[in-house]
Structures are given as structure tokens and as C-alpha cells.
Design an enzyme around this catalytic site. Structure first.
Site, short mmCIF file in Angstrom:
data_model
loop_
_atom_site.label_atom_id
_atom_site.label_comp_id
_atom_site.label_asym_id
_atom_site.label_seq_id
_atom_site.Cartn_x
_atom_site.Cartn_y
_atom_site.Cartn_z
N PRO A 9 6.90 -6.77 -15.29
CG PRO A 9 4.65 -6.21 -15.21
CD PRO A 9 5.99 -5.65 -15.55
CG ASN A 10 3.95 -11.60 -14.24
OD1 ASN A 10 3.90 -12.04 -13.09
ND2 ASN A 10 3.03 -10.77 -14.71
NE ARG A 17 4.96 -14.52 -18.05
CZ ARG A 17 4.85 -13.31 -18.60
NH1 ARG A 17 5.94 -12.59 -18.86
NH2 ARG A 17 3.68 -12.80 -18.89
CE1 TYR A 22 5.76 -13.97 -23.09
CE2 TYR A 22 4.39 -15.24 -21.58
CZ TYR A 22 4.58 -14.13 -22.37
OH TYR A 22 3.59 -13.17 -22.46
CG ASN A 73 9.46 -7.48 -22.46
OD1 ASN A 73 8.34 -6.97 -22.46
ND2 ASN A 73 9.65 -8.76 -22.67
CB ALA A 76 1.26 -6.74 -18.23
CD GLU A 97 7.25 -1.94 -27.97
OE1 GLU A 97 7.31 -1.15 -28.95
OE2 GLU A 97 6.20 -2.44 -27.56
CG HIS A 99 6.94 -7.09 -26.73
ND1 HIS A 99 6.53 -6.77 -25.46
CD2 HIS A 99 6.84 -5.95 -27.46
CE1 HIS A 99 6.18 -5.50 -25.43
NE2 HIS A 99 6.36 -4.98 -26.63
NE ARG A 106 0.51 -13.68 -26.36
CZ ARG A 106 1.07 -13.56 -25.16
NH1 ARG A 106 2.25 -12.98 -25.03
NH2 ARG A 106 0.44 -14.02 -24.10
#
Ligand code: DQA
Length: 143
Positions: A9-10, A17, A22, A73, A76, A97, A99, A106
Site C-alpha cells: 500500500p501507498n 508521499r 521516500y 516491500n 505497512a 524483503e 524497504h 523509525r
């Protein structure tokens, strides 16, 4: 060799965003970067992005049996989704995985990754570089 890149998502809103986190490059730029790298490496690559957890599960299931490696990725859903973890375990396809941001530095709620235990490696904090390194690692491992 067939590699599937899955984004959660996103990630379709890259460029818009939180650009301080990012960056300003878009999802289309990400696809272009990885397509070029895949061409250099001589592998087939395809892309899928969804904002919906079940669609991500369907994409992982649908990757079996013809896909050799997955770069994911989950965005969320990294921090919440047992369903995505179970899907990766179920198909048994080597998965990395990734990111864009350094999730380790974070929020507390980003410190949990459900999918990590099913992945052969994790890359984070390198923007598009996280994906490029994931692709190089997968191709090296699978060759
Ligand atoms: C992300 C990090 C996640 O915590 C966040 O929810 C995202 C993107 C990253 O690529 O840095 O949507 O996976």
C-alpha cells in the site's frame, strides 16, 4: 529466471508521499530502474502493486510455481500481516524483503516485521538501491 517484484500500500504514491522519507522519484521510475537492472542481469522481471492485503496474498500464491524469486516491500503490511507471511511460507519461493526507508530508525510500531522470518535477506534504507541490491542477491543465489 523469473523474478516478481511486489509492492504494498501507498507505494503507488512514490514521489508524492512524504518525499523527505521516500524521495521524489515515482513508482514508474522504480519499475524503470529495476527493468534496466534485470535487462543487464539477463533475467525476466515483472511487477505488481496493490493497496489490498488479499491481492498481495493472491499475487504471492499466483507466483507459484513458475516464479524463481520474489522481491517484496509489503509497506505497512510488513508490520501487521500474518497472511502475507503465511503466503510466502506456503509457496516456498526464495523471497527478499525490502524497504526504501531505514525502518530500524523509525517508529516503534515499524520495528516488527512479520515477513522477515520467511525471507532470505532484508534490505532497507537505500531507496531504490534496496530493491537493486535485493535483485542482485536473488540472481546470485539462484544462479
Ligand atoms: C516502507 C516502510 C513501512 O514502514 C511503511 O509503512 C511503508 C514503506 C519502506 O519502503 O520504507 O509504506 O516499507
Amino acid at each position: 529466471m523469473k523474478i516478481l517484484v511486489i509492492n504494498g500500500p501507498n507505494m503507488n504514491l512514490l514521489g508524492l508521499r512524504e518525499p523527505d522519507i521516500y524521495g521524489r522519484q515515482t513508482y514508474a521510475d522504480l519499475v524503470e530502474t529495476l527493468q534496466k537492472k534485470a535487462n543487464e542481469l539477463g533475467v525476466e522481471i515483472s511487477f505488481m502493486q496493490s493497496n489490498h492485503e488479499g491481492d498481495l496474498v493472491d499475487a504471492i500464491q499466483g507466483a507459484y510455481p513458475e516464479t524463481d524469486g520474489i522481491i517484496i516491500n509489503p509497506a505497512a503490511y510488513t508490520h501487521t500481516s500474518v497472511a502475507i507471511l503465511d503466503a510466502v511460507k506456503a509457496v516456498g519461493i526464495p523471497t527478499v524483503e525490502v524497504h526504501m526507508s531505514d525502518v530500524k530508525s523509525r517508529d516503534d510500531f515499524r520495528q516488527v516485521s512479520y515477513i522477515r522470518q520467511a525471507c532470505i535477506a532484508t534490505f532497507m534504507g537505500k531507496g531504490f538501491g534496496s530493491y537493486v541490491e535485493a535483485l542482485e542477491l536473488l540472481v546470485n543465489k539462484l544462479r
